[in-house]
Design an enzyme around this catalytic site. Sequence first.
Site, PDB file in Angstrom:
ATOM      1  N   GLU A  99       5.303  20.411  -7.786  1.00 60.22           N
ATOM      2  CA  GLU A  99       4.944  20.808  -9.191  1.00 60.22           C
ATOM      3  C   GLU A  99       5.816  20.212 -10.182  1.00 60.22           C
ATOM      4  OE1 GLU A  99       7.808  23.385  -7.667  1.00 60.22           O
ATOM      5  OE2 GLU A  99       5.700  23.268  -6.960  1.00 60.22           O
ATOM      6  N   ASP A 100       5.317  20.094 -11.469  1.00 57.66           N
ATOM      7  CA  ASP A 100       5.909  19.690 -12.390  1.00 57.66           C
ATOM      8  C   ASP A 100       7.053  20.453 -12.988  1.00 57.66           C
ATOM      9  OD1 ASP A 100       4.853  17.175 -12.564  1.00 57.66           O
ATOM     10  OD2 ASP A 100       3.155  17.722 -13.718  1.00 57.66           O
ATOM     11  N   VAL A 101       7.768  20.246 -13.760  1.00 61.61           N
ATOM     12  CA  VAL A 101       8.834  21.117 -14.456  1.00 61.61           C
ATOM     13  C   VAL A 101       8.203  22.337 -15.051  1.00 61.61           C
ATOM     14  CG1 VAL A 101      10.773  21.352 -16.169  1.00 61.61           C
ATOM     15  CG2 VAL A 101      10.503  19.432 -14.599  1.00 61.61           C
TER      16      VAL A 101
END
Length: 427
Positions: free
Chosen positions: A221-223
């Site tokens: 997942e992205d930040v």
Amino acid sequence: FELEKNNNRDIKQLYVEREMIDIKICFKWLIGEKLEIDYDIESPFQIKLYLTNVNTYEELSKFIEICNLLPPKKKKKRRRRGPIYPDENTTQREREERREEFFRSNYNDEKEYFYCEELVSIRYLTNVLKQNFTYDVLNQSDFIFIKPIKNQLGLNIYMEYDHDKIYVSGRYNKYSRILSQTPWYIKGQRKTEFSVSELFGEKINEFYQGDEYIFSSSGREDVDVRMLDIGRPFVIEVKNPKLPYHNEEEFASLEQDINNNTDKIQVRYLQEITKDQLKFFSAGEETKRKEYRCVVWISDPINQTICNKLDTLFSSNNNNNNNDDEGIVVEQQTPIRVLHRRTLATRRRSIYNLSYKVITSHILIVDIQTQAGTYVKEFIHGDFGRTNPNFGQIIGCDADILQLDVKNVLFDFPPKIERKNEPKIYN
């Protein structure tokens, strides 16, 4: 040890059949008896013993000298005309005379012993001799005996201990929107103080007292994206663990220790897995599905027309002759935001289900189930037309994503384990 001379024919036959036991095998048997353990070639624990001595080079240099007197081997799959020896005018008889002269100049007796340190096994020396001498030469000297040289300078002994890798699996939740999955660097500068993998990977590595660890997960997942529900499957590979054996109570204690140490992440189902289970983990990358929850902004006020388009989106698709399992197929070019580190390509991904809830006149909460590898942010806003069809095209106006959460990774891995003080599930 020294091979006895009274049974030369039997000994020579053992060499020919390659059944003579190596010195290193004998050493393994002996050291195993001293340690009160059985030698097992399949054992995950290995002891490497290095013995070096100044005399070693001098002894083995004799074999180098012998090899220099011999013609090179003929290469396979290549035909050469004429002699293949360095000296094209050397006959077979002259080569034999050179060998005999070498022995006469270096040894008083053809049966004089070759000396060798314990480092070199009998089989190795035998192979060297067989590769470089004809059987006639060996027969002329009856047999070449080997015994260890008396060590006057002392051995330098170095030992290494090594254990096979251990694989630990589980699932993790991520509750922070400023936390990367792995250490994040841009132009040599770190962008986040911690990462998901470090918050529990280092604890697991310390648990086993490993040399280092490698983190891998079922997607990423992205930040700014949270991982909810029961979390994302992951595997920690621990290299050369010094404490490789742990029971269920110790795993439960480790899990609780990790969860009590931070509020940014939590883990569950910690357990060791086998290599076969690891293959299953890798094989499911392309087949699994994921569920997302998006907070979406749209440019036009929400009206009945937009709602009708969303309500009939999947029902109309299923009434056609399309395969239900395929859902709505979208084509996504590599997003602009990751183009600097990903190959430019067009990927076909499926949207299996979509539902929504109206929050305000311009805000929706959208739940989506997709195929693994779908760029959900780009599906919502279209990425300047690089994803087709996209959410904005479907409802007929501009759309953008404000927040994104991964609700669940639909993948039956690893096996679920019920424990006391199990972390809460947030949806």
